[in-house]
Design an enzyme around this catalytic site. Structure first.
Site, PDB file in Angstrom:
ATOM      1  N   HIS A 131      84.157   8.522  32.459  1.00 38.00           N
ATOM      2  CA  HIS A 131      84.525   9.235  33.692  1.00 38.00           C
ATOM      3  C   HIS A 131      84.051   8.525  34.972  1.00 38.00           C
ATOM      4  O   HIS A 131      84.796   8.426  35.945  1.00 38.00           O
ATOM      5  CB  HIS A 131      83.960  10.660  33.630  1.00 38.00           C
ATOM      6  CG  HIS A 131      84.712  11.655  34.437  1.00 38.00           C
ATOM      7  ND1 HIS A 131      84.896  12.964  34.053  1.00 38.00           N
ATOM      8  CD2 HIS A 131      85.340  11.545  35.635  1.00 38.00           C
ATOM      9  CE1 HIS A 131      85.598  13.604  34.972  1.00 38.00           C
ATOM     10  NE2 HIS A 131      85.882  12.766  35.940  1.00 38.00           N
TER      11      HIS A 131
ATOM     12  N   TYR B 146      85.185  19.379  33.270  1.00 39.32           N
ATOM     13  CA  TYR B 146      86.028  20.445  33.845  1.00 39.32           C
ATOM     14  C   TYR B 146      85.767  21.789  33.170  1.00 39.32           C
ATOM     15  O   TYR B 146      86.138  22.839  33.700  1.00 39.32           O
ATOM     16  CB  TYR B 146      87.533  20.116  33.756  1.00 39.32           C
ATOM     17  CG  TYR B 146      87.966  18.833  34.435  1.00 39.32           C
ATOM     18  CD1 TYR B 146      87.111  18.143  35.289  1.00 39.32           C
ATOM     19  CD2 TYR B 146      89.235  18.317  34.225  1.00 39.32           C
ATOM     20  CE1 TYR B 146      87.505  16.948  35.885  1.00 39.32           C
ATOM     21  CE2 TYR B 146      89.644  17.135  34.833  1.00 39.32           C
ATOM     22  CZ  TYR B 146      88.769  16.449  35.651  1.00 39.32           C
ATOM     23  OH  TYR B 146      89.179  15.277  36.244  1.00 39.32           O
TER      24      TYR B 146
ATOM     25  N   LYS C 288      87.656  12.909  29.115  1.00 40.32           N
ATOM     26  CA  LYS C 288      86.712  11.906  29.647  1.00 40.32           C
ATOM     27  C   LYS C 288      85.290  12.274  29.266  1.00 40.32           C
ATOM     28  O   LYS C 288      84.942  13.463  29.255  1.00 40.32           O
ATOM     29  CB  LYS C 288      86.816  11.854  31.184  1.00 40.32           C
ATOM     30  CG  LYS C 288      88.248  11.875  31.702  1.00 40.32           C
ATOM     31  CD  LYS C 288      88.353  11.855  33.216  1.00 40.32           C
ATOM     32  CE  LYS C 288      89.777  12.096  33.662  1.00 40.32           C
ATOM     33  NZ  LYS C 288      90.107  13.507  33.935  1.00 40.32           N
TER      34      LYS C 288
ATOM     35  N   ASP D 293      95.858  15.977  31.695  1.00 39.85           N
ATOM     36  CA  ASP D 293      94.601  15.280  31.975  1.00 39.85           C
ATOM     37  C   ASP D 293      93.469  16.278  32.159  1.00 39.85           C
ATOM     38  O   ASP D 293      93.461  17.052  33.113  1.00 39.85           O
ATOM     39  CB  ASP D 293      94.747  14.448  33.260  1.00 39.85           C
ATOM     40  CG  ASP D 293      93.478  13.690  33.588  1.00 39.85           C
ATOM     41  OD1 ASP D 293      93.321  12.569  33.090  1.00 39.85           O
ATOM     42  OD2 ASP D 293      92.627  14.240  34.325  1.00 39.85           O
TER      43      ASP D 293
HETATM   44  P1  NAD Z   1      95.641  16.827  43.848  1.00 37.19           P
HETATM   45  O1  NAD Z   1      95.725  15.745  44.836  1.00 37.19           O
HETATM   46  O2  NAD Z   1      96.490  16.817  42.651  1.00 37.19           O
HETATM   47  O3  NAD Z   1      95.821  18.168  44.681  1.00 37.19           O
HETATM   48  C1  NAD Z   1      95.805  19.389  44.051  1.00 37.19           C
HETATM   49  C2  NAD Z   1      95.929  20.498  45.084  1.00 37.19           C
HETATM   50  O4  NAD Z   1      97.095  20.311  45.869  1.00 37.19           O
HETATM   51  C3  NAD Z   1      96.114  21.822  44.334  1.00 37.19           C
HETATM   52  O5  NAD Z   1      94.909  22.520  44.306  1.00 37.19           O
HETATM   53  C4  NAD Z   1      97.141  22.551  45.142  1.00 37.19           C
HETATM   54  O6  NAD Z   1      96.475  23.420  46.009  1.00 37.19           O
HETATM   55  C5  NAD Z   1      97.807  21.516  45.984  1.00 37.19           C
HETATM   56  N1  NAD Z   1      99.189  21.291  45.553  1.00 37.19           N
HETATM   57  C6  NAD Z   1      99.635  20.802  44.366  1.00 37.19           C
HETATM   58  N2  NAD Z   1     100.972  20.670  44.376  1.00 37.19           N
HETATM   59  C7  NAD Z   1     101.387  21.076  45.587  1.00 37.19           C
HETATM   60  C8  NAD Z   1     102.640  21.158  46.206  1.00 37.19           C
HETATM   61  N3  NAD Z   1     103.752  20.789  45.574  1.00 37.19           N
HETATM   62  N4  NAD Z   1     102.710  21.629  47.466  1.00 37.19           N
HETATM   63  C9  NAD Z   1     101.595  21.998  48.120  1.00 37.19           C
HETATM   64  N5  NAD Z   1     100.363  21.930  47.607  1.00 37.19           N
HETATM   65  C10 NAD Z   1     100.251  21.468  46.346  1.00 37.19           C
HETATM   66  O7  NAD Z   1      94.080  16.936  43.451  1.00 37.19           O
HETATM   67  P2  NAD Z   1      93.193  16.932  42.151  1.00 37.19           P
HETATM   68  O8  NAD Z   1      93.361  18.155  41.354  1.00 37.19           O
HETATM   69  O9  NAD Z   1      91.822  16.592  42.628  1.00 37.19           O
HETATM   70  O10 NAD Z   1      93.699  15.658  41.322  1.00 37.19           O
HETATM   71  C11 NAD Z   1      94.668  15.727  40.297  1.00 37.19           C
HETATM   72  C12 NAD Z   1      94.039  15.536  38.934  1.00 37.19           C
HETATM   73  O11 NAD Z   1      93.356  14.286  38.870  1.00 37.19           O
HETATM   74  C13 NAD Z   1      92.934  16.548  38.607  1.00 37.19           C
HETATM   75  O12 NAD Z   1      93.424  17.819  38.274  1.00 37.19           O
HETATM   76  C14 NAD Z   1      92.225  15.844  37.489  1.00 37.19           C
HETATM   77  O13 NAD Z   1      92.949  15.995  36.284  1.00 37.19           O
HETATM   78  C15 NAD Z   1      92.257  14.405  37.974  1.00 37.19           C
HETATM   79  N6  NAD Z   1      90.999  14.024  38.680  1.00 37.19           N
HETATM   80  C16 NAD Z   1      90.224  13.056  38.124  1.00 37.19           C
HETATM   81  C17 NAD Z   1      89.047  12.662  38.741  1.00 37.19           C
HETATM   82  C18 NAD Z   1      88.225  11.583  38.122  1.00 37.19           C
HETATM   83  O14 NAD Z   1      87.093  11.352  38.566  1.00 37.19           O
HETATM   84  N7  NAD Z   1      88.717  10.893  37.113  1.00 37.19           N
HETATM   85  C19 NAD Z   1      88.623  13.265  39.942  1.00 37.19           C
HETATM   86  C20 NAD Z   1      89.443  14.250  40.498  1.00 37.19           C
HETATM   87  C21 NAD Z   1      90.622  14.606  39.875  1.00 37.19           C
END
Ligand code: NAD
Length: 280
Positions: free
Chosen positions: A116, A54, A83, A49
């Site tokens: 988005h 990004y 997106k 994704d």
């Molecule tokens: P997330 O909830 O996936 O958290 C990611 C963070 O959690 C990482 O930076 C890492 O530090 C930590 N982490 C990951 N795995 C872990 C583990 N096993 N143990 C401990 N810590 C861990 O947050 P995110 O990146 O904001 O969301 C996931 C994805 O969703 C994004 O990468 C993106 O692709 C998507 N996203 C979309 C939107 C949107 O508006 N559509 C907004 C935000 C994110």
């Protein structure tokens, strides 16, 4: 159904989308990004994704190409999402943004393209552009992100094609009951972003207790709760250990009671912007 990393849900148009994938928000272009995406694909991830905003579509594309060359994966085994960003919402500008994303990714189609954010007065035109891309067979599925029920209703009232996916912030502190029920009732696949609440749930006592009970990590408990709720999930990590950890959730099952206990952690608490109050 959800019994392995490549298990899929079937979208309303019949396209199969993996339940699980890798998010790459805030991962900058460079070797860390390329290595993380390649490593995930090598481990069995099939869904990636990204988004124009990004700023990392080129690196994602490079990783996809290298994975195809080095691991014998074929393009059609992968499920790639991007997106259209807010500044490009408009009919012609959305089509142009899709072409730019394809070019950066080095691909000739995407599996899923999303609006988005529901920027008022703009998202209907953007949706019309996605319908054109879809009807011309240039993208396999189209959807939205951060849409509330009233946004979805407005799109569906005007649309020829209804959104196949709605990707929203979703985790145990924000269970989004209203929009999730609407999506479930209307054949719109619900997808979680920030499923791990960007790392803010790891000292929660209930989740700790459940991690001990199931001999899993807190991340695994949360991501398994997503799957059992019928929610596609795309946690982000660039660390190999966590990329493996996050995807090792197909070998256990939470009881109905434990599912409810996790859901009861809801506080309607967002870590990201409120879709009804966006100023970007
Ligand atoms: P997330 O909830 O996936 O958290 C990611 C963070 O959690 C990482 O930076 C890492 O530090 C930590 N982490 C990951 N795995 C872990 C583990 N096993 N143990 C401990 N810590 C861990 O947050 P995110 O990146 O904001 O969301 C996931 C994805 O969703 C994004 O990468 C993106 O692709 C998507 N996203 C979309 C939107 C949107 O508006 N559509 C907004 C935000 C994110």
């Amino acid at each position: 159904m959800t019994n392995n990393l490549q298990a899929t849900t079937t979208l309303s148009n019949g396209v199969n989308m993996p339940w699980f994938g890798l998010g790459v928000f805030k991962v900058e272009e460079g070797p860390e990004l390329v290595n993380a995406v390649k490593f995930a694909i090598k481990q069995g991830y099939r869904s990636i994704d990204t988004a124009a905003i990004y700023g990392n579509e080129e690196g994602v594309g490079q990783a996809i190409q290298e994975a195809i060359n080095e691991y014998g994966i074929t393009r059609d085994e992968l499920f790639i999402t991007s997106k259209v960003w807010n500044s490009d919402l408009g009919y012609e500008s959305t089509i142009a943004a899709y072409e730019t994303s394809l070019e950066k990714l080095g691909l000739d189609y995407l599996d899923l393209y999303l609006v988005h954010w529901p920027v008022e007065d703009k998202y209907l035109e953007a949706w019309r552009a996605l319908e054109t891309l879809y009807s011309e067979g240039r993208v396999r599925a189209i959807g939205v992100s951060n849409f509330q029920v009233h946004h979805l209703e407005k799109v569906m009232k005007n649309a020829k094609t209804k959104p196949m996916v709605n990707q929203v912030e979703y985790h145990p502190r924000l269970t989004q009951a209203e929009v999730k029920t609407f999506c479930d009732n209307n054949g719109i696949q619900f997808e979680a972003w920030s499923p791990l609440m960007q790392g803010q749930l790891f000292d929660n006592p209930l989740l700790k207790e459940l991690a001990n009970k199931y001999n899993k990590t807190i991340a695994q408990i949360i991501l398994r709760w997503d799957l059992q709720n019928g929610v596609v999930t795309i946690p982000k990590s660039t660390k190999e250990r966590r990329i493996i950890e996050n995807s090792t959730i197909f070998d256990f099952e939470l009881t109905a009671e434990d599912m409810d206990r996790i859901t009861s952690l809801n506080e309607n608490h967002r870590v990201g912007p409120d879709p009804d109050n966006i100023d970007f």
